[in-house]
Design an enzyme around this catalytic site. Structure first.
Site, PDB file in Angstrom:
ATOM      1  N   GLU A   1       0.372  -1.008  -0.213  1.00 30.58           N
ATOM      2  CA  GLU A   1       0.257  -0.168  -0.110  1.00 30.58           C
ATOM      3  C   GLU A   1       0.825   1.195  -0.094  1.00 30.58           C
ATOM      4  O   GLU A   1       2.002   0.918   1.177  1.00 30.58           O
ATOM      5  CB  GLU A   1      -0.838  -0.124   1.424  1.00 30.58           C
TER       6      GLU A   1
ATOM      7  N   LYS B   1       2.488   4.612   1.249  1.00 29.89           N
ATOM      8  CA  LYS B   1       2.330   4.643   3.101  1.00 29.89           C
ATOM      9  C   LYS B   1       1.816   6.537   2.751  1.00 29.89           C
ATOM     10  O   LYS B   1       3.463   7.098   2.254  1.00 29.89           O
ATOM     11  CB  LYS B   1       4.327   4.263   3.298  1.00 29.89           C
TER      12      LYS B   1
ATOM     13  N   ARG C   1      -2.724   8.059  16.839  1.00 32.23           N
ATOM     14  CA  ARG C   1      -1.960   6.745  17.601  1.00 32.23           C
ATOM     15  C   ARG C   1      -2.168   6.995  19.066  1.00 32.23           C
ATOM     16  O   ARG C   1      -1.792   5.780  18.917  1.00 32.23           O
ATOM     17  CB  ARG C   1      -0.996   6.579  16.831  1.00 32.23           C
TER      18      ARG C   1
HETATM   19  P1  ATP Z   1       6.161   3.492  14.140  1.00 29.56           P
HETATM   20  O1  ATP Z   1       4.581   4.042  13.512  1.00 29.56           O
HETATM   21  O2  ATP Z   1       6.431   2.617  12.850  1.00 29.56           O
HETATM   22  O3  ATP Z   1       6.638   3.403  15.604  1.00 29.56           O
HETATM   23  P2  ATP Z   1       6.611   5.658  13.034  1.00 29.56           P
HETATM   24  O4  ATP Z   1       6.127   6.578  13.232  1.00 29.56           O
HETATM   25  O5  ATP Z   1       7.931   7.522  12.247  1.00 29.56           O
HETATM   26  O6  ATP Z   1       6.765   4.731  13.330  1.00 29.56           O
HETATM   27  P3  ATP Z   1       5.901   5.385  10.261  1.00 29.56           P
HETATM   28  O7  ATP Z   1       7.787   5.038  10.475  1.00 29.56           O
HETATM   29  O8  ATP Z   1       6.134   6.393   9.568  1.00 29.56           O
HETATM   30  O9  ATP Z   1       5.350   6.009  11.732  1.00 29.56           O
HETATM   31  O10 ATP Z   1       5.264   4.040   9.802  1.00 29.56           O
HETATM   32  C1  ATP Z   1       4.344   3.442  10.472  1.00 29.56           C
HETATM   33  C2  ATP Z   1       3.026   4.472  10.610  1.00 29.56           C
HETATM   34  O11 ATP Z   1       2.842   4.922   8.475  1.00 29.56           O
HETATM   35  C3  ATP Z   1       1.674   4.772  10.536  1.00 29.56           C
HETATM   36  O12 ATP Z   1       1.334   4.489  11.939  1.00 29.56           O
HETATM   37  C4  ATP Z   1       1.058   4.554   9.769  1.00 29.56           C
HETATM   38  O13 ATP Z   1       0.208   6.263  10.404  1.00 29.56           O
HETATM   39  C5  ATP Z   1       1.624   5.403   8.383  1.00 29.56           C
HETATM   40  N1  ATP Z   1       0.795   5.249   7.297  1.00 29.56           N
HETATM   41  C6  ATP Z   1       0.710   5.058   5.684  1.00 29.56           C
HETATM   42  N2  ATP Z   1      -0.132   5.140   5.108  1.00 29.56           N
HETATM   43  C7  ATP Z   1      -0.103   3.739   5.866  1.00 29.56           C
HETATM   44  C8  ATP Z   1      -0.688   2.665   4.869  1.00 29.56           C
HETATM   45  N3  ATP Z   1      -1.817   2.635   4.112  1.00 29.56           N
HETATM   46  N4  ATP Z   1      -0.934   1.929   6.049  1.00 29.56           N
HETATM   47  C9  ATP Z   1      -0.512   1.890   7.575  1.00 29.56           C
HETATM   48  N5  ATP Z   1       0.108   2.214   7.459  1.00 29.56           N
HETATM   49  C10 ATP Z   1       0.124   3.266   7.227  1.00 29.56           C
END
Ligand code: ATP
Length: 583
Positions: free
Chosen positions: A249, A251, A271
């Site tokens: 998907e 991101k 979150r």
């Molecule tokens: P983490 O949430 O892994 O602790 P982080 O806050 O830095 O790290 P990211 O590294 O950006 O977050 O990766 C996870 C986040 O990506 C998810 O919490 C969500 O907010 C976001 N995200 C964006 N697109 C998607 C998607 N298609 N499916 C799931 N999450 C997604």
């Protein structure tokens, strides 16, 4: 239960930094406590009164607390302020002040746990005019009747500084230790992850045991702890982990939201389970329209968009919308957002968290009627590196950070609160930051919408390629224009307007209006990325992609001193991309 018995446990917890010891101390407390008190003990120990997602919050302003302490003890505000400056901890300050004013508390009524809890809850709930005085009076009453060590913790919890160092996991471990076995730890954790309510888990486990815990399900209105992703850096590794096939998907880089929908009411959680609803009435409305079920919980990413270009904007833009209490209507106009939903955790009475991802996706597709403002995440089931790379490039071009790979196996349940390889993030590695401006030629434009109605909303910008004498598109430019500039653009451009793209313009995009390249603007972007829809240096890095400038912004400078063929060349952009990739 007397509050002093809980305070004795706090003192023991403060005297150790060993998690195991803390777990033992708490397990002992839980075992010896009446089930009816467990919930309150759990909350107070975490420094809260209700689960984090509920609105009641403690955290009296320091200034108010200082006046309260003066009111309760007769100490002067100056004396308290001096001591506070020296000690830095309102708990110690309160304890010392109470000790020195001992005559005030000679015959206190012993504090019970219930009285402390209920008073604190009333303090947290008091609002409106005169509520400050009410809060101060209620807290002063508690302090008046407390011993000095009780007062230490009252001061800390009232000012939002409980900080006993007891993590949620430690409480879960001690609850499991007190009422179940080590093997049952995961059942206790799951109960917490789907309810986000430590107090409830404690109470149910104490009174109904594991069986009762098994009855705790996802409930609309109780946010679930978010499922999190691991990270890998290549499609090969991802495919290996995913048994050769996964759902990929886009991101999106925005704000994760969990929407709880029931009876025409939508509540949005972050979150971190904060209630975001009031800051996003536009999202609430569009979700109401899009959701076709009776009740449900859906999850997605809320991204800022440029309504003129339809493009996703940098994440920071959405942060202007968070936590706002005032000026929401203006903020909605200034920072419009769109939601991309990617999961469905509950639908019409059914907890879907144990369903596989493909089944949850089917449920999501069925219950959401996609609109301009509510869309689903772009998703594709892929099983080979080339397709993944291509999809990845598309994701970057669309303003996303990369891809999320998700397991589609039968056991691909939604693991609330867990970080694992069922979800893997694959972020842009082709990223390079731009630290220099470029000069681009205007070759087309798009009609404005909303505030820009009747004007040009965005311009199609191109580099020049001297090798074939072509203008190659590199971005859609909508940011950085003030109202005056926007208003004068039609005058500046319309003399070079064409009914179709100029023969020297190489574009895969269909602009609303075309121009003969003549005007050059200075543009600063955040970074360069590969893009299948822009033609600048197309095929030079990868067969199916050109270069695009992400998050481009007009610096305000018209490069009137440059003709269109003096614009930054496609070759220059290519070497900027390569040089920055190396760094
Ligand atoms: P983490 O949430 O892994 O602790 P982080 O806050 O830095 O790290 P990211 O590294 O950006 O977050 O990766 C996870 C986040 O990506 C998810 O919490 C969500 O907010 C976001 N995200 C964006 N697109 C998607 C998607 N298609 N499916 C799931 N999450 C997604």
């Amino acid at each position: 239960m007397l509050y002093k018995d809980l305070v004795r446990v706090y003192e023991a917890l403060e005297s150790t930094s060993s998690r195991l010891e803390m777990t033992d101390i708490l397990a002992e407390l839980f075992r010896s406590t009446d089930c009816a008190h467990i919930r309150r003990i759990v909350y107070l120990t975490k420094g809260i009164l209700v689960p984090e997602f509920c609105p009641e919050k403690l955290g009296l302003a320091d200034r108010l607390y200082l006046r309260t302490l003066a009111m309760a003890t007769g100490a002067s505000e100056a004396e308290i302020r001096d001591l506070w400056a020296r000690e830095g901890d309102p708990g110690i300050v309160t304890e010392k002040i109470l000790k020195s004013k001992r005559q005030m508390t000679l015959f206190p009524t012993p504090l019970t746990l219930d009285r402390v809890y209920e008073s604190l809850l009333n303090i947290a709930r008091a609002e409106g005019s005169g509520s400050q005085e009410v809060k101060m009076r209620m807290l002063a009453d508690l302090l008046h009747d407390s011993t000095s060590s009780e007062a230490r913790y009252l001061a800390r919890i009232a000012t939002g500084r409980m900080r006993l160092g007891v993590a949620a996991q430690t409480i879960l471990d001690s609850l499991a230790q007190a009422f179940a076995t080590k093997e049952d730890k995961s059942a206790v954790e799951r109960a917490f992850n789907v309810t986000s309510d430590l107090g409830l888990v404690g109470e149910v486990l104490c009174s109904e045991g594991l069986e009762g815990l098994g009855q705790l399900h996802v409930v609309v209105g109780n946010p679930l702890r978010a499922m999190l992703a691991e990270r890998l850096t290549s499609p090969e590794e991802i495919l290996e982990r995913m048994n050769g096939r996964a759902m990929f998907e886009y991101k999106y880089d925005g704000l994760r939201i969990q929407a709880h929908i029931k009876d025409d009411t939508v509540t949005l959680y972050s979150r971190r389970l904060e209630d975001l609803t009031t800051g996003f009435p536009d999202v609430v409305e569009s979700l109401k329209k899009a959701f076709q079920g009776k009740s449900g919980i859906v999850e997605g990413e809320c991204v800022p968009v440029d309504v003129n270009t339809g493009e996703i904007l940098p994440f920071q833009e959405v942060s202007h919308r968070r936590g706002r209490k005032h000026g929401i209507t203006t903020a909605i106009e200034e920072y419009p957002v769109r939601v991309h939903l990617f999961d469905c955790l509950y639908l019409d009475g059914k907890d879907l968290t144990m369903y596989s991802l493909p089944d949850r996706r089917t449920a999501l597709t069925r219950c959401i009627e996609v609109s301009e403002d509510v869309r689903l995440s772009e998703a594709r089931v892929l099983d080979n590196v080339d397709d993944i790379e291509k999809f990845f490039t598309e994701a970057l071009a669309a303003g996303c950070e990369g891809l999320m790979a998700k397991s589609i196996d039968d056991d691909s349940a939604y693991r609330a609160g867990a970080r694992g390889y069922q979800w893997i993030k694959y972020k842009r590695e082709y990223r390079s930051e731009m630290n220099d401006t470029v000069d681009l030629a205007i070759v087309g434009a798009f009609h404005g919408r909303g505030r820009r109605g009747g004007l040009y909303g965005a311009l199609l910008m191109a580099t020049y390629n001297p090798e074939n004498d072509r203008f190659e598109t590199a971005c859609k430019l909508g940011s950085g224009f003030d109202d005056a500039t926007l208003a004068e653009l039609p005058d500046r451009l319309d003399h070079s307007r064409l009914p179709h793209a100029h023969s020297l313009v190489n574009s895969k995009m269909d602009a609303d209006v075309w121009f003969e390249p003549s005007i050059v603007l200075e543009v600063l972007g955040a970074e360069l990325s590969l893009s299948p829809i822009h033609t600048c240096a197309f095929g030079k890095i990868r067969e199916d992609a050109g270069l695009a400038i992400r998050f481009p912004r007009f610096t305000g400078t018209f490069r009137d001193d440059k003709g269109p063929r003096d614009a930054t060349t496609s070759q220059e952009l290519l070497s900027m991309y390569e040089a920055q990739r190396k760094t």
